[in-house]
Scaffold this active site. Structure first.
Site, PDB file in Angstrom:
ATOM      1  N   ASP A 136     -15.113  29.404   4.615  1.00 55.46           N
ATOM      2  CA  ASP A 136     -15.170  28.928   5.390  1.00 55.46           C
ATOM      3  C   ASP A 136     -15.642  29.133   6.740  1.00 55.46           C
ATOM      4  O   ASP A 136     -16.268  29.038   7.559  1.00 55.46           O
ATOM      5  CB  ASP A 136     -14.907  27.616   5.263  1.00 55.46           C
ATOM      6  CG  ASP A 136     -14.884  27.258   4.464  1.00 55.46           C
ATOM      7  OD1 ASP A 136     -15.823  26.507   3.465  1.00 55.46           O
ATOM      8  OD2 ASP A 136     -13.568  26.351   3.832  1.00 55.46           O
ATOM      9  N   ASP A 138     -21.197  26.087  -2.521  1.00 53.75           N
ATOM     10  CA  ASP A 138     -21.202  26.286  -0.764  1.00 53.75           C
ATOM     11  C   ASP A 138     -20.644  27.381   0.106  1.00 53.75           C
ATOM     12  O   ASP A 138     -21.281  27.329   1.334  1.00 53.75           O
ATOM     13  CB  ASP A 138     -19.627  24.966  -0.548  1.00 53.75           C
ATOM     14  CG  ASP A 138     -19.403  24.469  -1.682  1.00 53.75           C
ATOM     15  OD1 ASP A 138     -19.011  24.607  -2.231  1.00 53.75           O
ATOM     16  OD2 ASP A 138     -18.744  23.125  -0.700  1.00 53.75           O
TER      17      ASP A 138
HETATM   18  N1  GLY Z   1     -17.676  23.393   1.391  1.00 55.81           N
HETATM   19  C1  GLY Z   1     -16.255  22.127   0.561  1.00 55.81           C
HETATM   20  C2  GLY Z   1     -18.105  20.470   1.349  1.00 55.81           C
HETATM   21  O1  GLY Z   1     -18.879  20.610   1.064  1.00 55.81           O
HETATM   22  O2  GLY Z   1     -17.323  20.100   0.578  1.00 55.81           O
END
Ligand code: GLY
Length: 406
Positions: free
Chosen positions: A119, A183
């Site tokens: 992230d 993601d």
């Molecule tokens: N990256 C985590 C979500 O989209 O909830």
């Protein structure tokens, strides 16, 4: 290093900045774009309730008016500074710029240690990346380049992807396995940027390899995506495809598909490789085909509770923004127009009384779903919905201005 003294003075400075931001933001002239003006108003309301830059708004539960705050390590930490940068890009007030700068600086410690997960790209590129785009501040560039190097350490060349979660996550094998979540596609943008701005060429190669491996392993024959793929760390072989935030392993989780649409559209922009443009359209088309009439997805396309299942406005905002970009990339003019029309309709719906928060709370949007299986942030206001909503509004404004001048 951040000493207690420097943190204290930083908070005092930030408090002054926030007061200025509150005053100056209102100086935006009347007129302009009603939805963007609305975003400025909501941001002012949020800013007026913040007391320091270590309170990063993340979500407002359904029925509450209070933001839930997180610290800089949370995966969503970049969206509030990023939202401030977009608001500044529109309103151009010094106060908003100062607030965006202060909240961006609050994320600097992220590059002082190893990446705790993928992230890092979301965190620094949505915030400091936008800050650098708008200001060319050399300190931001330095942080971005360091973050890209840090993120690249999670790449496993045997597998060909970045390790998304270097820790135990319920239902995902660890420590012997390598996991990659959809993601993670969004974090590649930081690597592409860094490779063009003084970073190593290997960052570009890692981003392309990640996109390629994910394209081959993380989609079903109909181009709907799996949320998580687990690989054998040593051999690089795909072990299994599962979900974490979706309904089940074979369902289409709305935001996962949104990340795929946004991700492959961005990868085509950065590489100009036709295979990625073709793939971006395929993952988009299955999503569009399966949408309900108002174009706002339910949190998971396969939830048997539909039409009583919660929506996910965040997925709609991510896709609206991506479709505006995709509409400028595809050469088939009918298809380009269809994508642009859909994006505009999504934005109209998100901008309606049903989806805008207005007087309900200080966020931009209602009705996003964060993590339904664990009961988190269901039918809530969530900061990443706001971030992609204002990004999409700005993209649309720029497209409209380009069309008018051509
Ligand atoms: N990256 C985590 C979500 O989209 O909830």
């Amino acid at each position: 290093m951040y000493t207690m003294k420097s943190i204290r003075s930083y908070i005092i400075v930030a408090g002054a900045i926030l007061m200025i931001a509150g005053c100056n933001a209102t100086k935006k002239e009347e007129g302009g774009d009603a939805n963007l003006n609305y975003c400025v108003t909501q941001v002012e309301k949020t800013l007026s309730g913040l007391h320091n830059t270590h309170q990063l708004p993340r979500s407002i539960a359904n029925g509450s008016t209070q933001w839930r705050f997180v610290g800089y390590r949370d995966w969503t930490s970049g969206f509030w500074p990023g939202t401030l940068w977009y608001t500044y890009e529109y309103a151009k007030t010094g106060g908003l710029k100062a607030a965006a700068d202060s909240f961006s600086q609050a994320l600097y410690p992220l590059v002082d240690s190893a990446a705790i997960d993928h992230d890092l790209g979301f965190q620094v590129f949505c915030s400091i990346g936008n800050g650098y785009r708008l200001t060319q501040n050399a300190a931001y560039k330095n942080i971005l380049l360091r973050a890209a190097d840090t993120l690249s350490k999670l790449f496993n060349p045997k597998v060909g992807t970045i390790l998304s979660w270097p820790r135990e996550v319920p239902g995902v094998d660890w420590p012997l396995r390598h996991n990659t979540i959809m993601d993670n596609m969004i974090n590649l943008e930081l690597l592409f940027w860094a490779s063009k701005n003084g970073g190593s060429r290997s960052l570009y190669d890692i981003a392309v390899k990640h996109a390629e491996t994910t394209m081959h392993n993380q989609f079903r024959p109909d181009y709907s995506s799996y949320h998580v793929v687990v690989y054998d760390t040593a051999t690089g072989k795909r072990v299994k495809a599962i979900t974490h935030q979706g309904l089940n392993d074979s369902s289409m989780w709305a935001r996962g598909q949104a990340w795929a649409i946004y991700g492959y559209t961005m990868v085509y922009r950065e590489t100009k490789e036709e295979r990625f443009l073709d793939f971006a359209q395929k993952v988009t088309d299955i999503y569009l085909q399966r949408l309900p009439g108002d174009l706002i997805p339910y949190w998971d396309f396969d939830d048997p509770a539909i039409p009583d299942a919660p929506r996910d406005a965040s997925a709609a905002a991510i896709v609206a923004s991506a479709l505006l970009e995709l509409s400028t990339q595809v050469r088939d003019t009918a298809k380009a127009k269809a994508y642009r029309d859909k994006a505009e309709k999504m934005l109209q719906e998100l901008s309606s009384e049903k989806y805008q928060s207005r007087d309900t709370n200080d966020a931009f949007l209602l009705h996003s779903t964060g993590h339904k299986p664990n009961g988190g942030e269901i039918d809530a206001s969530i900061i990443y919905a706001d971030y992609y909503y204002i990004e999409a509004l700005l993209r649309l404004k720029k497209l409209q201005e380009t069309n008018q001048s051509s």
